[in-house]
Motif scaffolding. Structure first.
Motif, mmCIF file in Angstrom:
data_model
loop_
_atom_site.group_PDB
_atom_site.id
_atom_site.type_symbol
_atom_site.label_atom_id
_atom_site.label_comp_id
_atom_site.label_asym_id
_atom_site.label_seq_id
_atom_site.Cartn_x
_atom_site.Cartn_y
_atom_site.Cartn_z
ATOM 1 N N VAL A 162 63.740 36.807 90.823
ATOM 2 C CA VAL A 162 64.536 37.396 89.750
ATOM 3 C C VAL A 162 63.903 38.658 89.173
ATOM 4 C CG1 VAL A 162 63.536 36.193 87.750
ATOM 5 C CG2 VAL A 162 65.978 36.704 87.792
ATOM 6 N N ALA A 163 62.602 38.861 89.369
ATOM 7 C CA ALA A 163 61.932 40.020 88.758
ATOM 8 C C ALA A 163 62.527 41.360 89.199
ATOM 9 C CB ALA A 163 60.435 39.973 89.056
ATOM 10 N N ALA A 176 58.878 42.609 83.738
ATOM 11 C CA ALA A 176 57.415 42.558 83.639
ATOM 12 C C ALA A 176 56.939 41.124 83.419
ATOM 13 C CB ALA A 176 56.957 43.454 82.500
ATOM 14 N N ARG A 177 57.646 40.382 82.589
ATOM 15 C CA ARG A 177 57.257 38.992 82.324
ATOM 16 C C ARG A 177 57.404 38.143 83.594
ATOM 17 N NH1 ARG A 177 60.808 38.169 78.847
ATOM 18 N NH2 ARG A 177 59.687 39.238 77.178
ATOM 19 N N THR A 194 52.435 45.788 92.458
ATOM 20 C CA THR A 194 53.185 47.043 92.309
ATOM 21 C C THR A 194 54.486 46.813 91.551
ATOM 22 O OG1 THR A 194 54.174 46.689 94.506
ATOM 23 C CG2 THR A 194 52.238 48.121 94.384
ATOM 24 N N GLY A 195 55.120 45.643 91.738
ATOM 25 C CA GLY A 195 56.319 45.333 90.967
ATOM 26 C C GLY A 195 56.025 45.287 89.476
ATOM 27 N N THR A 201 55.582 50.677 83.887
ATOM 28 C CA THR A 201 55.725 52.136 83.821
ATOM 29 C C THR A 201 57.133 52.521 83.379
ATOM 30 O OG1 THR A 201 54.064 52.415 85.560
ATOM 31 C CG2 THR A 201 55.547 54.275 85.147
ATOM 32 N N ALA A 202 58.141 51.869 83.926
ATOM 33 C CA ALA A 202 59.517 52.166 83.535
ATOM 34 C C ALA A 202 59.747 51.820 82.072
ATOM 35 C CB ALA A 202 60.492 51.395 84.429
ATOM 36 N N ARG A 203 59.166 50.719 81.617
ATOM 37 C CA ARG A 203 59.326 50.324 80.211
ATOM 38 C C ARG A 203 58.707 51.361 79.269
ATOM 39 N NH1 ARG A 203 56.738 44.723 78.287
ATOM 40 N NH2 ARG A 203 54.857 45.979 78.419
ATOM 41 N N ALA A 204 57.653 52.024 79.749
ATOM 42 C CA ALA A 204 56.986 53.044 78.935
ATOM 43 C C ALA A 204 57.606 54.419 79.113
ATOM 44 C CB ALA A 204 55.507 53.088 79.275
#
Length: 374
Positions: A162-163, A176-177, A194-195, A201-204
Protein backbone atom coordinates in the motif's frame (compact mmCIF):
# COMPACT_ATOMS: atom_id res chain seq x y z
CA UNK A 1 -43.59 -7.77 0.31
CA UNK A 2 -42.54 -5.21 2.90
CA UNK A 3 -40.91 -3.20 0.12
CA UNK A 4 -44.15 -2.88 -1.82
CA UNK A 5 -46.10 -1.96 1.35
CA UNK A 6 -43.59 0.80 1.98
CA UNK A 7 -43.95 1.99 -1.61
CA UNK A 8 -47.75 2.03 -1.30
CA UNK A 9 -47.64 4.07 1.89
CA UNK A 10 -45.23 6.56 0.38
CA UNK A 11 -47.37 6.89 -2.74
CA UNK A 12 -50.50 7.47 -0.63
CA UNK A 13 -48.70 10.12 1.38
CA UNK A 14 -47.58 11.85 -1.81
CA UNK A 15 -51.14 11.85 -3.22
CA UNK A 16 -52.56 13.18 0.04
CA UNK A 17 -49.99 15.98 0.01
CA UNK A 18 -51.21 16.94 -3.47
CA UNK A 19 -54.97 16.63 -2.78
CA UNK A 20 -55.12 18.31 0.62
CA UNK A 21 -54.74 21.87 -0.72
CA UNK A 22 -57.52 21.13 -3.25
CA UNK A 23 -60.22 20.39 -0.67
CA UNK A 24 -63.45 22.50 -1.17
CA UNK A 25 -65.06 24.85 1.33
CA UNK A 26 -68.77 25.31 2.25
CA UNK A 27 -71.46 24.44 -0.27
CA UNK A 28 -72.97 27.27 -2.39
CA UNK A 29 -76.72 27.78 -3.05
CA UNK A 30 -78.18 25.35 -5.54
CA UNK A 31 -79.21 26.64 -9.01
CA UNK A 32 -82.88 25.72 -8.45
CA UNK A 33 -83.11 27.79 -5.23
CA UNK A 34 -81.65 30.85 -6.91
CA UNK A 35 -84.14 30.60 -9.81
CA UNK A 36 -87.08 30.30 -7.38
CA UNK A 37 -85.96 33.41 -5.49
CA UNK A 38 -85.68 35.39 -8.72
CA UNK A 39 -89.22 34.36 -9.76
CA UNK A 40 -90.63 35.54 -6.40
CA UNK A 41 -88.80 38.85 -6.65
CA UNK A 42 -90.11 39.40 -10.21
CA UNK A 43 -93.70 38.78 -9.00
CA UNK A 44 -93.17 41.27 -6.18
CA UNK A 45 -92.01 43.93 -8.71
CA UNK A 46 -95.14 43.32 -10.82
CA UNK A 47 -97.40 43.56 -7.75
CA UNK A 48 -95.76 46.82 -6.67
CA UNK A 49 -96.36 48.32 -10.13
CA UNK A 50 -100.07 47.26 -9.99
CA UNK A 51 -100.52 48.82 -6.54
CA UNK A 52 -98.90 52.07 -7.69
CA UNK A 53 -101.14 52.17 -10.79
CA UNK A 54 -104.32 51.60 -8.72
CA UNK A 55 -103.27 54.17 -6.12
CA UNK A 56 -103.14 51.66 -3.23
CA UNK A 57 -99.67 52.91 -2.25
CA UNK A 58 -98.09 56.33 -2.51
CA UNK A 59 -95.49 56.92 -5.24
CA UNK A 60 -92.65 57.38 -2.68
CA UNK A 61 -93.54 54.16 -0.86
CA UNK A 62 -93.80 52.31 -4.16
CA UNK A 63 -90.35 53.51 -5.27
CA UNK A 64 -88.79 52.43 -1.95
CA UNK A 65 -90.37 48.97 -2.19
CA UNK A 66 -89.28 48.61 -5.80
CA UNK A 67 -85.67 49.57 -4.86
CA UNK A 68 -85.53 46.96 -2.08
CA UNK A 69 -86.77 44.18 -4.39
CA UNK A 70 -84.28 45.21 -7.09
CA UNK A 71 -81.47 45.03 -4.50
CA UNK A 72 -82.50 41.48 -3.62
CA UNK A 73 -82.55 40.50 -7.29
CA UNK A 74 -78.99 41.83 -7.72
CA UNK A 75 -77.79 39.90 -4.67
CA UNK A 76 -79.22 36.61 -5.95
CA UNK A 77 -77.74 37.23 -9.41
CA UNK A 78 -74.30 37.84 -7.86
CA UNK A 79 -74.60 34.61 -5.88
CA UNK A 80 -75.43 32.76 -9.10
CA UNK A 81 -72.25 34.18 -10.68
CA UNK A 82 -70.17 33.00 -7.73
CA UNK A 83 -71.84 29.62 -7.94
CA UNK A 84 -70.81 29.37 -11.60
CA UNK A 85 -67.25 30.31 -10.76
CA UNK A 86 -67.26 27.81 -7.89
CA UNK A 87 -68.49 25.14 -10.26
CA UNK A 88 -65.59 25.94 -12.60
CA UNK A 89 -63.19 25.75 -9.67
CA UNK A 90 -64.66 22.43 -8.65
CA UNK A 91 -64.15 21.10 -12.16
CA UNK A 92 -60.51 22.20 -12.09
CA UNK A 93 -60.06 20.63 -8.65
CA UNK A 94 -61.50 17.37 -9.92
CA UNK A 95 -59.15 17.41 -12.92
CA UNK A 96 -56.11 18.03 -10.70
CA UNK A 97 -57.26 15.29 -8.32
CA UNK A 98 -57.58 12.78 -11.17
CA UNK A 99 -54.14 13.72 -12.45
CA UNK A 100 -52.71 13.32 -8.95
CA UNK A 101 -54.43 9.98 -8.35
CA UNK A 102 -53.22 8.55 -11.65
CA UNK A 103 -50.14 10.60 -12.54
CA UNK A 104 -48.19 10.36 -9.28
CA UNK A 105 -48.24 6.53 -9.07
CA UNK A 106 -47.56 6.17 -12.79
CA UNK A 107 -44.66 8.64 -12.71
CA UNK A 108 -43.16 7.12 -9.57
CA UNK A 109 -43.52 3.59 -10.92
CA UNK A 110 -41.98 4.52 -14.26
CA UNK A 111 -38.99 6.16 -12.60
CA UNK A 112 -38.45 3.18 -10.33
CA UNK A 113 -38.66 0.68 -13.17
CA UNK A 114 -36.13 2.66 -15.22
CA UNK A 115 -33.72 3.55 -12.40
CA UNK A 116 -34.18 0.79 -9.85
CA UNK A 117 -34.95 -2.87 -9.50
CA UNK A 118 -36.80 -4.65 -6.69
CA UNK A 119 -34.70 -7.75 -7.36
CA UNK A 120 -31.35 -6.05 -6.70
CA UNK A 121 -30.13 -6.80 -3.16
CA UNK A 122 -28.81 -3.99 -0.97
CA UNK A 123 -25.03 -3.42 -1.07
CA UNK A 124 -23.81 -1.70 2.08
CA UNK A 125 -20.18 -0.58 2.23
CA UNK A 126 -19.06 -3.51 4.36
CA UNK A 127 -20.33 -6.03 1.78
CA UNK A 128 -18.74 -4.09 -1.10
CA UNK A 129 -15.41 -4.19 0.72
CA UNK A 130 -15.71 -7.96 1.13
CA UNK A 131 -16.55 -8.47 -2.56
CA UNK A 132 -13.93 -8.68 -5.31
CA UNK A 133 -13.31 -4.99 -6.22
CA UNK A 134 -12.79 -3.48 -9.60
CA UNK A 135 -9.01 -3.08 -10.07
CA UNK A 136 -9.61 0.51 -11.13
CA UNK A 137 -11.35 1.33 -7.85
CA UNK A 138 -8.25 2.39 -5.90
CA UNK A 139 -10.26 3.63 -2.92
CA UNK A 140 -11.82 0.20 -2.39
CA UNK A 141 -8.45 -1.52 -2.77
CA UNK A 142 -6.82 0.80 -0.25
CA UNK A 143 -9.67 0.32 2.19
CA UNK A 144 -9.37 -3.47 1.89
CA UNK A 145 -5.64 -3.33 2.64
CA UNK A 146 -6.21 -0.94 5.54
CA UNK A 147 -8.87 -3.23 7.00
CA UNK A 148 -6.50 -6.16 6.62
CA UNK A 149 -3.68 -4.25 8.34
CA UNK A 150 -5.98 -3.23 11.19
CA UNK A 151 -6.60 -6.91 11.81
CA UNK A 152 -2.99 -7.92 11.04
CA UNK A 153 -0.71 -5.04 12.12
CA UNK A 154 2.44 -7.16 11.73
CA UNK A 155 1.93 -7.92 8.04
CA UNK A 156 4.92 -6.13 6.55
CA UNK A 157 4.02 -7.18 3.03
CA UNK A 158 0.69 -5.35 3.32
CA UNK A 159 2.49 -2.11 4.22
CA UNK A 160 4.88 -2.64 1.31
CA UNK A 161 1.98 -3.06 -1.10
CA UNK A 162 0.00 0.00 0.00
CA UNK A 163 2.94 2.40 0.50
CA UNK A 164 3.57 3.23 -3.20
CA UNK A 165 -0.20 3.59 -3.76
CA UNK A 166 -0.36 6.14 -0.96
CA UNK A 167 2.51 8.02 -2.60
CA UNK A 168 0.82 8.07 -6.03
CA UNK A 169 -2.42 9.55 -4.69
CA UNK A 170 -0.63 12.16 -2.58
CA UNK A 171 -1.08 10.65 0.90
CA UNK A 172 2.58 11.22 1.68
CA UNK A 173 2.37 10.94 5.48
CA UNK A 174 0.67 7.57 5.12
CA UNK A 175 3.22 6.51 2.49
CA UNK A 176 6.17 7.35 4.75
CA UNK A 177 4.53 5.58 7.69
CA UNK A 178 3.80 2.47 5.57
CA UNK A 179 7.39 2.30 4.26
CA UNK A 180 8.73 2.68 7.80
CA UNK A 181 6.50 -0.17 9.00
CA UNK A 182 7.58 -2.36 6.07
CA UNK A 183 11.25 -1.75 6.93
CA UNK A 184 10.60 -2.45 10.60
CA UNK A 185 8.78 -5.72 9.90
CA UNK A 186 10.57 -7.03 6.80
CA UNK A 187 14.00 -5.50 7.20
CA UNK A 188 15.76 -2.89 5.07
CA UNK A 189 16.49 -3.23 1.38
CA UNK A 190 17.16 -0.76 -1.41
CA UNK A 191 13.56 -0.61 -2.65
CA UNK A 192 12.03 0.02 0.79
CA UNK A 193 14.64 2.58 1.79
CA UNK A 194 14.34 4.54 -1.46
CA UNK A 195 10.54 4.41 -1.16
CA UNK A 196 10.77 5.91 2.33
CA UNK A 197 13.27 8.52 1.17
CA UNK A 198 11.12 9.54 -1.80
CA UNK A 199 8.00 9.88 0.38
CA UNK A 200 9.86 12.02 2.91
CA UNK A 201 11.36 14.18 0.16
CA UNK A 202 7.99 14.69 -1.54
CA UNK A 203 6.38 15.53 1.80
CA UNK A 204 9.04 18.21 2.31
CA UNK A 205 8.26 19.78 -1.07
CA UNK A 206 11.27 18.29 -2.89
CA UNK A 207 13.83 18.97 -0.16
CA UNK A 208 15.97 15.97 0.80
CA UNK A 209 15.68 16.16 4.58
CA UNK A 210 18.14 14.58 6.99
CA UNK A 211 15.77 11.66 7.55
CA UNK A 212 15.33 11.16 3.80
CA UNK A 213 19.10 11.34 3.27
CA UNK A 214 19.62 8.62 5.87
CA UNK A 215 17.10 6.43 4.03
CA UNK A 216 18.91 6.90 0.70
CA UNK A 217 22.26 6.14 2.32
CA UNK A 218 20.79 2.92 3.75
CA UNK A 219 19.50 2.05 0.26
CA UNK A 220 22.95 2.62 -1.22
CA UNK A 221 24.49 0.43 1.46
CA UNK A 222 22.10 -2.35 0.47
CA UNK A 223 22.70 -1.82 -3.26
CA UNK A 224 25.62 0.44 -4.30
CA UNK A 225 24.19 0.69 -7.82
CA UNK A 226 20.70 1.82 -6.88
CA UNK A 227 20.04 4.72 -9.29
CA UNK A 228 17.36 6.40 -7.18
CA UNK A 229 19.57 6.55 -4.12
CA UNK A 230 22.47 7.93 -6.18
CA UNK A 231 20.30 10.61 -7.74
CA UNK A 232 18.68 11.81 -4.50
CA UNK A 233 22.00 11.83 -2.62
CA UNK A 234 23.35 14.00 -5.43
CA UNK A 235 20.29 16.23 -5.04
CA UNK A 236 20.93 16.45 -1.29
CA UNK A 237 24.52 17.50 -2.00
CA UNK A 238 23.31 20.17 -4.44
CA UNK A 239 20.82 21.51 -1.91
CA UNK A 240 23.60 21.68 0.68
CA UNK A 241 25.75 23.71 -1.72
CA UNK A 242 28.16 20.83 -2.42
CA UNK A 243 27.91 20.90 -6.20
CA UNK A 244 31.21 19.04 -6.69
CA UNK A 245 29.88 16.03 -4.77
CA UNK A 246 26.59 16.24 -6.67
CA UNK A 247 28.43 16.31 -10.01
CA UNK A 248 30.57 13.33 -8.98
CA UNK A 249 27.57 11.24 -7.96
CA UNK A 250 25.51 12.09 -11.03
CA UNK A 251 28.42 11.64 -13.45
CA UNK A 252 29.15 8.22 -12.00
CA UNK A 253 25.47 7.31 -12.31
CA UNK A 254 25.37 8.32 -15.99
CA UNK A 255 28.62 6.52 -16.77
CA UNK A 256 27.37 3.32 -15.14
CA UNK A 257 23.95 3.41 -16.81
CA UNK A 258 23.03 1.64 -20.05
CA UNK A 259 22.28 3.95 -23.00
CA UNK A 260 18.52 3.36 -22.71
CA UNK A 261 18.24 3.92 -18.95
CA UNK A 262 15.03 5.90 -18.25
CA UNK A 263 16.69 8.16 -15.67
CA UNK A 264 19.43 9.50 -17.97
CA UNK A 265 17.37 12.52 -19.06
CA UNK A 266 16.67 13.57 -15.46
CA UNK A 267 20.29 13.12 -14.35
CA UNK A 268 21.63 14.87 -17.46
CA UNK A 269 19.35 17.85 -16.77
CA UNK A 270 20.61 17.96 -13.18
CA UNK A 271 24.25 17.99 -14.35
CA UNK A 272 23.47 20.77 -16.79
CA UNK A 273 21.75 22.72 -14.02
CA UNK A 274 24.92 22.79 -11.90
CA UNK A 275 27.16 23.46 -14.92
CA UNK A 276 28.84 20.03 -15.02
CA UNK A 277 29.56 18.08 -18.24
CA UNK A 278 27.33 15.12 -19.02
CA UNK A 279 29.43 11.96 -19.58
CA UNK A 280 28.52 9.24 -22.03
CA UNK A 281 26.57 6.26 -20.68
CA UNK A 282 28.21 2.88 -20.26
CA UNK A 283 29.51 1.65 -23.58
CA UNK A 284 27.89 -1.25 -25.30
CA UNK A 285 26.96 -2.34 -28.79
CA UNK A 286 24.12 -0.30 -30.17
CA UNK A 287 21.82 -1.22 -33.04
CA UNK A 288 24.19 0.31 -35.58
CA UNK A 289 27.13 -1.62 -34.13
CA UNK A 290 25.23 -4.89 -34.34
CA UNK A 291 24.20 -4.21 -37.95
CA UNK A 292 27.78 -3.34 -38.92
CA UNK A 293 29.15 -6.46 -37.26
CA UNK A 294 27.04 -8.69 -39.51
CA UNK A 295 29.09 -7.70 -42.55
CA UNK A 296 32.53 -8.13 -40.91
CA UNK A 297 34.89 -11.06 -41.22
CA UNK A 298 35.50 -13.09 -38.06
CA UNK A 299 38.84 -11.33 -37.57
CA UNK A 300 37.27 -7.89 -37.99
CA UNK A 301 34.40 -8.79 -35.68
CA UNK A 302 36.86 -10.00 -33.04
CA UNK A 303 38.79 -6.73 -33.32
CA UNK A 304 35.57 -4.75 -32.96
CA UNK A 305 34.58 -6.60 -29.80
CA UNK A 306 38.11 -6.27 -28.39
CA UNK A 307 38.01 -2.53 -29.01
CA UNK A 308 34.72 -2.21 -27.09
CA UNK A 309 36.18 -4.19 -24.17
CA UNK A 310 39.30 -2.05 -24.13
CA UNK A 311 37.20 1.12 -24.02
CA UNK A 312 35.31 -0.32 -21.05
CA UNK A 313 38.60 -1.16 -19.37
CA UNK A 314 39.92 2.38 -19.93
CA UNK A 315 36.79 3.94 -18.44
CA UNK A 316 36.91 1.73 -15.36
CA UNK A 317 40.59 2.57 -14.85
CA UNK A 318 39.63 6.26 -14.62
CA UNK A 319 36.41 5.99 -12.59
CA UNK A 320 36.45 2.56 -10.99
CA UNK A 321 33.24 2.84 -8.99
CA UNK A 322 31.04 0.82 -11.38
CA UNK A 323 30.73 -2.71 -10.01
CA UNK A 324 28.54 -3.79 -12.94
CA UNK A 325 31.21 -2.53 -15.35
CA UNK A 326 33.93 -4.58 -13.62
CA UNK A 327 31.78 -7.71 -13.75
CA UNK A 328 31.13 -7.14 -17.48
CA UNK A 329 34.86 -6.65 -18.05
CA UNK A 330 35.68 -9.94 -16.31
CA UNK A 331 33.16 -11.80 -18.43
CA UNK A 332 34.29 -10.10 -21.65
CA UNK A 333 37.98 -10.99 -21.21
CA UNK A 334 37.00 -14.58 -20.37
CA UNK A 335 34.86 -14.87 -23.52
CA UNK A 336 37.79 -13.54 -25.57
CA UNK A 337 40.05 -16.18 -24.04
CA UNK A 338 42.11 -13.62 -22.11
CA UNK A 339 42.10 -15.34 -18.71
CA UNK A 340 45.06 -13.33 -17.43
CA UNK A 341 43.34 -10.04 -18.25
CA UNK A 342 40.15 -11.33 -16.61
CA UNK A 343 42.13 -12.16 -13.45
CA UNK A 344 43.74 -8.73 -13.56
CA UNK A 345 40.31 -7.11 -13.87
CA UNK A 346 39.09 -9.13 -10.86
CA UNK A 347 42.10 -8.01 -8.81
CA UNK A 348 41.58 -4.35 -9.75
CA UNK A 349 37.90 -4.61 -8.89
CA UNK A 350 38.74 -6.02 -5.45
CA UNK A 351 41.09 -3.09 -4.87
CA UNK A 352 38.37 -0.53 -5.75
CA UNK A 353 35.77 -2.23 -3.54
CA UNK A 354 38.02 -3.33 -0.67
CA UNK A 355 35.66 -1.80 1.92
CA UNK A 356 32.44 -3.04 0.26
CA UNK A 357 31.71 -6.58 1.43
CA UNK A 358 28.71 -6.90 -0.84
CA UNK A 359 30.68 -5.96 -3.96
CA UNK A 360 33.58 -8.24 -2.94
CA UNK A 361 31.16 -11.13 -2.59
CA UNK A 362 29.85 -10.58 -6.14
CA UNK A 363 33.38 -10.33 -7.55
CA UNK A 364 34.50 -13.54 -5.83
CA UNK A 365 31.38 -15.40 -6.90
CA UNK A 366 31.87 -14.44 -10.56
CA UNK A 367 35.57 -15.21 -10.42
CA UNK A 368 34.78 -18.69 -9.12
CA UNK A 369 32.12 -19.14 -11.79
CA UNK A 370 34.57 -18.13 -14.55
CA UNK A 371 37.39 -20.29 -13.09
CA UNK A 372 39.64 -17.32 -12.31
CA UNK A 373 40.61 -18.45 -8.83
CA UNK A 374 40.56 -16.28 -5.73
Amino acid sequence: MLLWIAFSLMTGAAILAVLWPLRTGAAVPAASTAEADLAVYRDQLAEIERDRASGLIAPAEGEAARTEVARRILRVSAERGREGASSGDDRRRRIVAVVALLGVPLLAGGLYLSLGSPLTPPQPLAQRLEAQPDPSDIAILIRKVESHLEANPNDGRGYEVVAPIYARIGRLDDAARAWANAIRLLGPNAQRETGLGEALTARAGGVVTGEAKSAFQAALAADPNDPKAQYFLGLAAEQDGQTAEAAQRWSALVAASPPDAPWLGLVGAALTRIGAPVPAPASGPGAADVAAAQSLTPEQRDAMVRGMVERLEARLAQEGGDIEGWLRLMRAWTVLGQQDKAKTAAGQARTHFASDSGALGRIDALAQELGLGS
